[in-house]
Design an enzyme around this catalytic site. Structure first.
Site, short mmCIF file in Angstrom:
data_model
loop_
_atom_site.label_atom_id
_atom_site.label_comp_id
_atom_site.label_asym_id
_atom_site.label_seq_id
_atom_site.Cartn_x
_atom_site.Cartn_y
_atom_site.Cartn_z
N LYS A 13 -14.92 -47.42 12.14
CA LYS A 13 -15.71 -47.45 10.89
C LYS A 13 -15.32 -46.26 9.99
O LYS A 13 -15.03 -46.43 8.82
CB LYS A 13 -17.22 -47.38 11.19
CG LYS A 13 -17.73 -48.51 12.07
CD LYS A 13 -19.23 -48.39 12.31
CE LYS A 13 -19.66 -47.17 13.12
NZ LYS A 13 -19.15 -47.13 14.51
N ARG A 88 -28.53 -49.60 11.78
CA ARG A 88 -28.19 -49.73 13.20
C ARG A 88 -29.25 -50.46 13.99
O ARG A 88 -29.10 -50.64 15.20
CB ARG A 88 -28.06 -48.33 13.78
CG ARG A 88 -26.66 -47.93 14.13
CD ARG A 88 -26.71 -46.47 14.47
NE ARG A 88 -25.70 -46.12 15.38
CZ ARG A 88 -24.60 -45.45 15.04
NH1 ARG A 88 -24.37 -45.12 13.81
NH2 ARG A 88 -23.74 -45.12 15.96
N ARG A 122 -10.30 -39.16 20.60
CA ARG A 122 -10.55 -38.73 19.21
C ARG A 122 -10.63 -37.20 19.11
O ARG A 122 -11.20 -36.54 19.97
CB ARG A 122 -11.86 -39.32 18.71
CG ARG A 122 -12.28 -38.71 17.35
CD ARG A 122 -13.42 -39.43 16.69
NE ARG A 122 -14.50 -39.73 17.59
CZ ARG A 122 -15.42 -40.66 17.37
NH1 ARG A 122 -15.38 -41.37 16.27
NH2 ARG A 122 -16.38 -40.86 18.24
N ARG A 155 -15.86 -34.24 19.66
CA ARG A 155 -17.29 -34.37 19.38
C ARG A 155 -18.10 -34.23 20.66
O ARG A 155 -17.70 -34.74 21.71
CB ARG A 155 -17.55 -35.74 18.74
CG ARG A 155 -17.94 -35.65 17.29
CD ARG A 155 -17.89 -36.98 16.61
NE ARG A 155 -18.83 -37.95 17.14
CZ ARG A 155 -19.00 -39.16 16.63
NH1 ARG A 155 -18.30 -39.55 15.59
NH2 ARG A 155 -19.87 -39.99 17.16
N ARG A 166 -23.77 -44.75 24.58
CA ARG A 166 -23.72 -45.15 23.16
C ARG A 166 -23.30 -46.61 23.04
O ARG A 166 -23.82 -47.35 22.20
CB ARG A 166 -22.73 -44.26 22.41
CG ARG A 166 -23.28 -42.87 22.15
CD ARG A 166 -22.18 -41.88 21.79
NE ARG A 166 -21.40 -42.27 20.64
CZ ARG A 166 -20.16 -41.84 20.40
NH1 ARG A 166 -19.57 -41.00 21.24
NH2 ARG A 166 -19.53 -42.25 19.33
P1 AP5 Z 1 -13.47 -43.78 14.24
O1 AP5 Z 1 -12.99 -44.27 12.93
O2 AP5 Z 1 -13.88 -42.35 14.36
O3 AP5 Z 1 -14.59 -44.77 14.83
P2 AP5 Z 1 -16.11 -44.99 14.42
O4 AP5 Z 1 -16.35 -46.46 14.38
O5 AP5 Z 1 -16.44 -44.21 13.19
O6 AP5 Z 1 -16.79 -44.40 15.71
P3 AP5 Z 1 -18.00 -43.39 15.90
O7 AP5 Z 1 -17.89 -42.87 17.30
O8 AP5 Z 1 -18.05 -42.39 14.79
O9 AP5 Z 1 -19.18 -44.35 15.80
P4 AP5 Z 1 -20.63 -44.12 16.26
O10 AP5 Z 1 -21.26 -45.28 15.62
O11 AP5 Z 1 -20.82 -44.00 17.70
O12 AP5 Z 1 -20.96 -42.64 15.77
P5 AP5 Z 1 -21.82 -42.11 14.54
O13 AP5 Z 1 -21.21 -40.84 14.12
O14 AP5 Z 1 -22.05 -43.17 13.56
O15 AP5 Z 1 -12.30 -44.08 15.30
C1 AP5 Z 1 -12.43 -43.68 16.66
C2 AP5 Z 1 -11.08 -43.16 17.19
O16 AP5 Z 1 -10.16 -44.24 17.25
C3 AP5 Z 1 -10.41 -42.09 16.30
O17 AP5 Z 1 -9.77 -41.18 17.13
C4 AP5 Z 1 -9.40 -42.90 15.46
O18 AP5 Z 1 -8.30 -42.10 15.09
C5 AP5 Z 1 -9.03 -44.00 16.43
N1 AP5 Z 1 -8.75 -45.27 15.77
C6 AP5 Z 1 -9.39 -45.83 14.71
N2 AP5 Z 1 -8.88 -47.04 14.41
C7 AP5 Z 1 -7.87 -47.24 15.32
C8 AP5 Z 1 -6.96 -48.30 15.53
N3 AP5 Z 1 -6.95 -49.41 14.75
N4 AP5 Z 1 -6.08 -48.20 16.55
C9 AP5 Z 1 -6.06 -47.10 17.34
N5 AP5 Z 1 -6.90 -46.05 17.18
C10 AP5 Z 1 -7.80 -46.13 16.18
O19 AP5 Z 1 -23.23 -41.80 15.26
C11 AP5 Z 1 -23.37 -40.76 16.19
C12 AP5 Z 1 -24.82 -40.67 16.66
O20 AP5 Z 1 -25.68 -40.35 15.56
C13 AP5 Z 1 -25.41 -41.97 17.25
O21 AP5 Z 1 -25.11 -42.10 18.61
C14 AP5 Z 1 -26.91 -41.76 16.98
O22 AP5 Z 1 -27.48 -40.89 17.93
C15 AP5 Z 1 -26.92 -41.05 15.63
N6 AP5 Z 1 -27.01 -41.99 14.51
C16 AP5 Z 1 -26.05 -42.22 13.56
N7 AP5 Z 1 -26.46 -43.16 12.68
C17 AP5 Z 1 -27.70 -43.55 13.09
C18 AP5 Z 1 -28.62 -44.50 12.60
N8 AP5 Z 1 -28.35 -45.27 11.54
N9 AP5 Z 1 -29.79 -44.65 13.28
C19 AP5 Z 1 -30.08 -43.89 14.35
N10 AP5 Z 1 -29.24 -42.99 14.87
C20 AP5 Z 1 -28.06 -42.80 14.24
MG MG Z 2 -17.67 -42.54 12.80
#
Ligand code: AP5
Ligand code: MG
Length: 210
Positions: A13, A88, A122, A155, A166
């Site tokens: 994402k 979410r 990552r 992270r 997660r």
């Molecule tokens: P990346 O682009 O970083 O993936 P992402 O989908 O953004 O993954 P996240 O881990 O950030 O998602 P998340 O939903 O768990 O975390 P968030 O920060 O939102 O890509 C991942 C890796 O793969 C990178 O190394 C990249 O280089 C690589 N990659 C990408 N595309 C690729 C490809 N095509 N091929 C190969 N490699 C690739 O949330 C964190 C925490 O915050 C949650 O657990 C929760 O506690 C809280 N939180 C956040 N939002 C909410 C909400 N709305 N409600 C409640 N709690 C929330």
């Molecule tokens: Mg992310």
């Protein structure tokens, strides 16, 4: 263009959002990034959020909804935005529906084994937010951000045991949104197992067709 990027942890994402920002000039709003900044700054929001994030659980809906109500009022959102990691839960989606309309929900679908491999490899820049992968998208110099020269970090919640939690939270609480938005005829699905550029080509095609 008002977009939602939906997908499991590690689906890409954030990576795709940054490419959309670069081409279309609308802001990326990542609730994860906002919460991580609050944790780093030690604000009351950060103190509250930290315990959920470390446990791989969702921060309570009312906290995140309140935060997004404020964020979406800001000036940079008037021509559109990319929501990365919000909504979410169905409750968050309903709250969002009361704040604004959405043009499309892009769901990036990636198989489980690849998700774990992507997350555990990552590396992120704590200063400018750039995201790398040790094998799939490495920085030019090991451990150093190409964009700003800072030392890259892993992270806190990217350790394997938290990653499993997660992913489980996603399956239970977030994946029902796929059906929710399909029911509103907003859902566009992207096969997310290819390269970053191949996936962006699919995303871009959807955006140009809106
Ligand atoms: P990346 O682009 O970083 O993936 P992402 O989908 O953004 O993954 P996240 O881990 O950030 O998602 P998340 O939903 O768990 O975390 P968030 O920060 O939102 O890509 C991942 C890796 O793969 C990178 O190394 C990249 O280089 C690589 N990659 C990408 N595309 C690729 C490809 N095509 N091929 C190969 N490699 C690739 O949330 C964190 C925490 O915050 C949650 O657990 C929760 O506690 C809280 N939180 C956040 N939002 C909410 C909400 N709305 N409600 C409640 N709690 C929330
Ligand atoms: Mg992310």
């Amino acid at each position: 263009m008002k977009l939602i990027l939906l997908g499991a942890p590690g689906a890409g994402k954030g990576t795709q959002a940054k490419k959309i920002v670069a081409e279309f000039g609308i802001p990326q709003i990542s609730t994860g990034d906002i919460l991580r900044k609050a944790v780093a700054d030690g604000t009351p929001l950060g103190t509250e959020a930290k315990k959920y994030m470390e446990a791989g659980k969702l921060v309570p809906d009312e906290v995140v909804i309140g935060l997004m109500k404020d964020r979406l009022q800001e000036d940079d959102c008037k021509d559109g935005f990319i929501l990365d990691g919000f909504p979410r839960t169905v409750e968050q989606a309903e709250a969002l529906g009361e704040i604004t309309d959405i043009d499309a929900v892009i769901s990036i679908e990636v198989d489980m084994d690849s998700l774990v491999e992507r997350i555990t490899g990552r590396r992120s820049c704590p200063k400018c937010g750039a995201v790398y992968h040790i094998s799939f998208n490495p920085p030019k110099e090991d451990g150093i951000c190409d964009a700003c020269g800072s030392t890259l970090i892993q992270r806190e919640d990217d350790r394997e045991e938290t990653v499993r939690k997660r992913l489980d939270t996603y399956t239970r609480q977030t994946s029902p949104l796929i059906e929710y938005y399909a029911g509103k005829s907003l859902l566009k699905t992207v096969e997310g197992n290819g390269s970053i550029d191949d996936i962006y080509a699919s995303v871009r095609k959807i955006l140009l067709g809106l």
